[in-house]
Structure formats: C-alpha cells, structure tokens
Design a protein around this motif. Structure first.
Motif, PDB file in Angstrom:
ATOM      1  N   PRO A 227       4.446   7.602   2.585  1.00  0.00           N
ATOM      2  CA  PRO A 227       3.502   7.183   4.284  1.00  0.00           C
ATOM      3  C   PRO A 227       1.732   7.443   3.699  1.00  0.00           C
ATOM      4  CG  PRO A 227       5.419   8.336   4.793  1.00  0.00           C
ATOM      5  CD  PRO A 227       5.458   7.563   3.290  1.00  0.00           C
ATOM      6  N   GLU A 228       1.818   8.391   2.919  1.00  0.00           N
ATOM      7  CA  GLU A 228       1.094   8.847   2.797  1.00  0.00           C
ATOM      8  C   GLU A 228      -0.286   7.739   2.250  1.00  0.00           C
ATOM      9  OE1 GLU A 228      -0.949  12.882   2.331  1.00  0.00           O
ATOM     10  OE2 GLU A 228       0.083  13.820   3.224  1.00  0.00           O
ATOM     11  N   LYS A 229       0.327   7.303   1.036  1.00  0.00           N
ATOM     12  CA  LYS A 229      -0.428   6.138   0.337  1.00  0.00           C
ATOM     13  C   LYS A 229      -0.380   4.858   0.523  1.00  0.00           C
ATOM     14  CE  LYS A 229       1.859   8.136  -4.326  1.00  0.00           C
ATOM     15  NZ  LYS A 229       2.908   8.014  -5.560  1.00  0.00           N
ATOM     16  N   VAL A 230       0.857   4.692   1.762  1.00  0.00           N
ATOM     17  CA  VAL A 230       0.575   3.490   2.426  1.00  0.00           C
ATOM     18  C   VAL A 230      -0.695   3.635   3.753  1.00  0.00           C
ATOM     19  CG1 VAL A 230       1.238   2.129   4.378  1.00  0.00           C
ATOM     20  CG2 VAL A 230       2.987   3.103   2.843  1.00  0.00           C
ATOM     21  N   LEU A 231      -1.383   5.358   3.636  1.00  0.00           N
ATOM     22  CA  LEU A 231      -2.592   4.626   4.315  1.00  0.00           C
ATOM     23  C   LEU A 231      -4.034   5.004   3.661  1.00  0.00           C
ATOM     24  CD1 LEU A 231      -1.991   8.347   6.958  1.00  0.00           C
ATOM     25  CD2 LEU A 231      -1.870   5.490   7.531  1.00  0.00           C
ATOM     26  N   LEU A 232      -3.175   5.674   1.733  1.00  0.00           N
ATOM     27  CA  LEU A 232      -4.990   5.173   1.175  1.00  0.00           C
ATOM     28  C   LEU A 232      -4.830   3.591   0.597  1.00  0.00           C
ATOM     29  CD1 LEU A 232      -3.648   7.925  -1.174  1.00  0.00           C
ATOM     30  CD2 LEU A 232      -6.029   8.049   0.389  1.00  0.00           C
ATOM     31  N   ALA A 233      -4.040   3.026   0.408  1.00  0.00           N
ATOM     32  CA  ALA A 233      -3.350   1.221  -0.396  1.00  0.00           C
ATOM     33  C   ALA A 233      -3.323   0.330   1.042  1.00  0.00           C
ATOM     34  CB  ALA A 233      -2.077   1.405  -1.298  1.00  0.00           C
ATOM     35  N   THR A 234      -4.035   0.942   2.198  1.00  0.00           N
ATOM     36  CA  THR A 234      -3.825   0.238   3.509  1.00  0.00           C
ATOM     37  C   THR A 234      -2.958  -1.030   3.269  1.00  0.00           C
ATOM     38  OG1 THR A 234      -5.751  -1.356   2.196  1.00  0.00           O
ATOM     39  CG2 THR A 234      -6.586   0.474   3.336  1.00  0.00           C
ATOM     40  N   ILE A 235      -1.993  -0.801   3.326  1.00  0.00           N
ATOM     41  CA  ILE A 235      -0.858  -1.828   3.307  1.00  0.00           C
ATOM     42  C   ILE A 235      -0.108  -1.624   4.302  1.00  0.00           C
ATOM     43  CG2 ILE A 235      -1.050  -2.024   0.455  1.00  0.00           C
ATOM     44  CD1 ILE A 235       1.691  -0.853   0.352  1.00  0.00           C
ATOM     45  N   LYS A 236       0.804  -2.474   5.150  1.00  0.00           N
ATOM     46  CA  LYS A 236       1.265  -2.091   5.409  1.00  0.00           C
ATOM     47  C   LYS A 236       2.844  -1.234   5.252  1.00  0.00           C
ATOM     48  CE  LYS A 236       4.020  -5.031   9.569  1.00  0.00           C
ATOM     49  NZ  LYS A 236       4.732  -6.472   9.971  1.00  0.00           N
ATOM     50  N   PHE A 237       3.811  -0.622   6.387  1.00  0.00           N
ATOM     51  CA  PHE A 237       4.052   0.123   5.517  1.00  0.00           C
ATOM     52  C   PHE A 237       5.498  -0.911   5.937  1.00  0.00           C
ATOM     53  CE2 PHE A 237       7.633   3.564   6.920  1.00  0.00           C
ATOM     54  CZ  PHE A 237       7.901   4.150   6.676  1.00  0.00           C
ATOM     55  N   LEU A 238       6.480   0.018   5.184  1.00  0.00           N
ATOM     56  CA  LEU A 238       7.702  -1.080   4.101  1.00  0.00           C
ATOM     57  C   LEU A 238       7.171  -2.471   4.580  1.00  0.00           C
ATOM     58  CD1 LEU A 238      10.262   1.099   5.856  1.00  0.00           C
ATOM     59  CD2 LEU A 238       9.825   0.852   3.931  1.00  0.00           C
ATOM     60  N   GLY A 239       6.431  -3.210   4.612  1.00  0.00           N
ATOM     61  CA  GLY A 239       5.679  -4.106   4.506  1.00  0.00           C
ATOM     62  C   GLY A 239       6.571  -5.199   3.111  1.00  0.00           C
ATOM     63  N   GLN A 240       5.944  -6.658   3.447  1.00  0.00           N
ATOM     64  CA  GLN A 240       6.593  -7.757   1.932  1.00  0.00           C
ATOM     65  C   GLN A 240       5.861  -6.718   0.919  1.00  0.00           C
ATOM     66  OE1 GLN A 240       4.712 -11.605   2.276  1.00  0.00           O
ATOM     67  NE2 GLN A 240       6.553 -12.427   0.718  1.00  0.00           N
ATOM     68  N   CYS A 241       5.578  -6.156   0.326  1.00  0.00           N
ATOM     69  CA  CYS A 241       4.977  -5.502  -0.897  1.00  0.00           C
ATOM     70  C   CYS A 241       4.676  -4.501  -0.829  1.00  0.00           C
ATOM     71  CB  CYS A 241       3.756  -5.808  -1.368  1.00  0.00           C
ATOM     72  SG  CYS A 241       3.937  -8.134  -1.940  1.00  0.00           S
ATOM     73  N   LEU A 242       6.155  -3.164  -1.059  1.00  0.00           N
ATOM     74  CA  LEU A 242       6.336  -2.722  -0.587  1.00  0.00           C
ATOM     75  C   LEU A 242       5.546  -1.397  -1.350  1.00  0.00           C
ATOM     76  CD1 LEU A 242      10.979  -2.189  -0.847  1.00  0.00           C
ATOM     77  CD2 LEU A 242       8.715  -1.980   1.573  1.00  0.00           C
ATOM     78  N   CYS A 243       5.292  -1.465  -3.126  1.00  0.00           N
ATOM     79  CA  CYS A 243       4.632  -0.632  -3.690  1.00  0.00           C
ATOM     80  C   CYS A 243       3.319  -0.598  -3.411  1.00  0.00           C
ATOM     81  CB  CYS A 243       5.201  -0.884  -4.856  1.00  0.00           C
ATOM     82  SG  CYS A 243       4.276   0.364  -6.486  1.00  0.00           S
ATOM     83  N   PRO A 244       2.721   1.277  -3.119  1.00  0.00           N
ATOM     84  CA  PRO A 244       0.880   0.305  -2.818  1.00  0.00           C
ATOM     85  C   PRO A 244       0.182  -0.249  -4.442  1.00  0.00           C
ATOM     86  CG  PRO A 244       1.894   2.988  -3.559  1.00  0.00           C
ATOM     87  CD  PRO A 244       3.071   1.878  -2.848  1.00  0.00           C
ATOM     88  N   ARG A 245       1.175  -0.278  -5.664  1.00  0.00           N
ATOM     89  CA  ARG A 245       0.310   0.064  -6.865  1.00  0.00           C
ATOM     90  C   ARG A 245       0.675  -1.176  -7.734  1.00  0.00           C
ATOM     91  NH1 ARG A 245       1.171   4.804 -10.855  1.00  0.00           N
ATOM     92  NH2 ARG A 245      -0.068   3.428 -12.128  1.00  0.00           N
TER      93      ARG A 245
END
Length: 344
Positions: free
Chosen positions: A289-307
C-alpha cells in the motif's frame, strides 16, 4: 498468580512472565507504583512531548513543519492547480537528510564503513568462478554509482576522494494499540556502506530516524463540507493520503539535499580524511500500500507492480517457461534499444 487470574481474562502466561521480568529488574522500585494511575501518567507523557525536553527538539536536529495539499472535487475543475482549495497538515516532525549524512560520517561509526566498493567472487574450482552478491557496497549498483560520481567534472582545485553514501530508506505505518486508532508512520534510514550483519543488530544503533508522518486531520470531513458542501468519498481520501506522502518527500528533498546530490558534501570523516560525499538512494523498503502511494498508481489496478508494466491478467503466467522466454526477449529488446540510442 493472583494478578494473572484476576481482572480481565485477556492476560496470558507470556504477559505474566513479562511482568515478573519487570519487577525483578534492578531498576524497578516497588514504592514508585504506589498510587499509580495510567490516565495521569498518560497526561504526563503528553506534557513531556509538548515540552522542550522531548526527543524531537531542535537541538537534536528535529524540525516541526506544516505541509499543504490541494483538495480535489469530483466533476469540478479549476483554471489551474494553484486555484484549488488547500488543506494544511501540521505536526510533521522531520530531520535534514544532509545533517544525518554529515553527523554519521563524522561519527566513529563511519570507521566501519566501506568507502570504496568492490566485486566479490567465489572460486568454485579451477574452471568456475561465481560472483557473490551479499552486501550493498559490493553490488553492481554501488559500483555503477561510484563510477558515475567519479566521472563528474571536478573543480580545478578539487582533489578530494569521492565517496557514495548509499541511502536505504524504510517506512512502515504502524498501529500502536489493539483498540482505538492510535498509529505511527515513521521514515527511517540505514547506510548501505555498513555491513548488513551490523545493521541487523539493534545494539548497533544503525537506524536513523528521518521523519514521523502525521495522519490526515480528524476534522477532514468538516473542512471538506465547509468548502464543497458534501463529504469526501473514499477516492478523495486516498488521493489526499497520496498527496500527503508526496508533499512530505518534497519537504525532505530540500535545496540542501539536492545540491549535495549534484555536487556532494565535503566532510572530514572520523578517520581524519576529508572526502566529498555524494548521497544516492539505493533501496526503499515499504509494504505494497505504501509503494502504491509513492508510485501514484491505483491500488490493485490493471498494472499491479509499482516498478514494471506486468498486467494483472498476466500474473498467473509469471514463472512459466513461456513467460520467461518473453521476459528474456523483452529485456534483450530494451538493451538493444538503449544501445542504439547511445549512438544517435
């Protein structure tokens, strides 16, 4: 045993053992428990934290700041982001990253740091040699960073040794109580120049506290109602939480740090050698959840990984032979593309 089997039934044998250890400690004084009142002691702790004698005082490098984030409204737009309403979030306790780096390299602990990175190999036999990946200071990333900072242009009179300060950041929002909403969200820092066997020991005091992140104000709903006439949605609350962590990182990456990142910090280290230290971020450890906030992506979105850009529909294929062949082909294409761009 009377304490264990009286009062609340939630006490356990482990708690009884802990109590026995406390009371048998040389620092324990039974007379100090006379008239003990937890509510009164909690107020005294609150008073202590508000006092100048608290551990977050300026003399220890701590600063208290307020950050501002913009409030969104669904189906409402402004001419620019600067015209959107602001929310002030006070109570951000933080330290300067450059002051942490300076104090650490001036301290005797820096004598145990590996200032010059190296590659480590294991000679299995006369015909086989394997590279060992163990420490941050012997990693390819550290070697690349060391080469990068030493390739930077020098001033005519600059003959100082250049050293990488590999920063390993961690953050973890922690719930403090079984009941209630008391929580703590710390940012802390380790140096990759130090051996992982030393960093892993709590007695080594290798952890440097960087910041304590506050939660969104308790009256956020009231503030939002006063401005927009209706309460926040779950999406708006998530947006504000993401903007908060980004605003605090903007606070930490101040002008001093950005100047140090580009030009280095001249520090006389504890061994008596003056070096130019270049901070570089090596790792950032946090939960999903914190990596989602840092990467500004949607939680469990179409692309899961922040990298990476692995889609959710392709997750079951990870680890299969077909997936491995496609990954190898994609890596090869990226390498060739980067190689060709270098000559354009």
């Amino acid at each position: 045993m009377a304490w264990l089997y009286s009062g609340t039934p939630q006490k356990s044998n482990a708690e009884a053992i802990r109590l026995a250890r406390y009371t048998s400690h040389p620092s324990f004084r039974g007379e100090e428990t006379f008239g003990f009142n937890p509510a009164r002691e909690a107020k005294l702790l609150d008073k202590f934290l508000l006092d100048k004698s608290n551990p977050f005082r300026e003399e220890h490098g701590w600063h208290q700041s307020t950050v501002k984030i913009r409030l969104p409204k669904e189906r409402k737009s402004w001419t620019s982001e600067a015209h959107a309403p602001e929310l002030e979030v006070p109570g951000v306790y933080h330290r300067s990253l450059t002051s942490i780096i300076r104090s650490t390299f001036e301290d005797d602990v820096s004598k145990t740091f590996h200032m010059t990175p190296y590659s480590q190999y294991w000679k299995v036999s006369d015909t086989k040699t394997v590279q060992v990946f163990s420490e941050a200071y012997s990693s390819p990333a550290m070697l690349d960073a060391y080469t990068e900072i030493n390739d930077l242009p020098r001033e005519p009179d600059d003959n100082l040794e250049r050293v990488v300060a590999p920063l390993m950041m961690w953050s973890d929002a922690t719930h403090l109580t079984n009941f209630g909403d008391a929580s703590l969200w710390p940012f802390y820092l380790y140096f990759g120049s130090q051996s992982k066997y030393t960093r892993g020991k709590p007695t080594s005091k290798a952890c440097h506290h960087v910041a304590y992140i506050p939660t969104l104000p308790d009256n956020l709903q009231d503030i939002y109602m006063d401005i927009f006439g209706e309460g926040t949605t779950d999406e708006v609350y998530t947006f504000c939480k993401r903007e908060l962590i980004q605003a605090i990182w903007k606070l930490l990456l101040d002008g001093d740090f950005m100047h140090a990142y580009e030009h280095g910090i001249v520090i006389r280290c504890s061994d008596g050698v003056t070096r130019r230290i270049f901070p570089r971020f090596f790792t950032y450890s946090a939960d999903y959840p914190e990596k989602v906030l840092l990467a500004t992506i949607k939680f469990l979105g179409q692309c899961l990984c922040p990298r990476c850009l692995i889609k959710k529909s392709d997750v079951p294929k990870m680890g299969t032979k077909l997936r491995n062949r496609r990954s190898s082909l994609a890596s090869l294409m990226m390498y060739v593309s980067a190689y060709m761009r270098a000559f354009v």
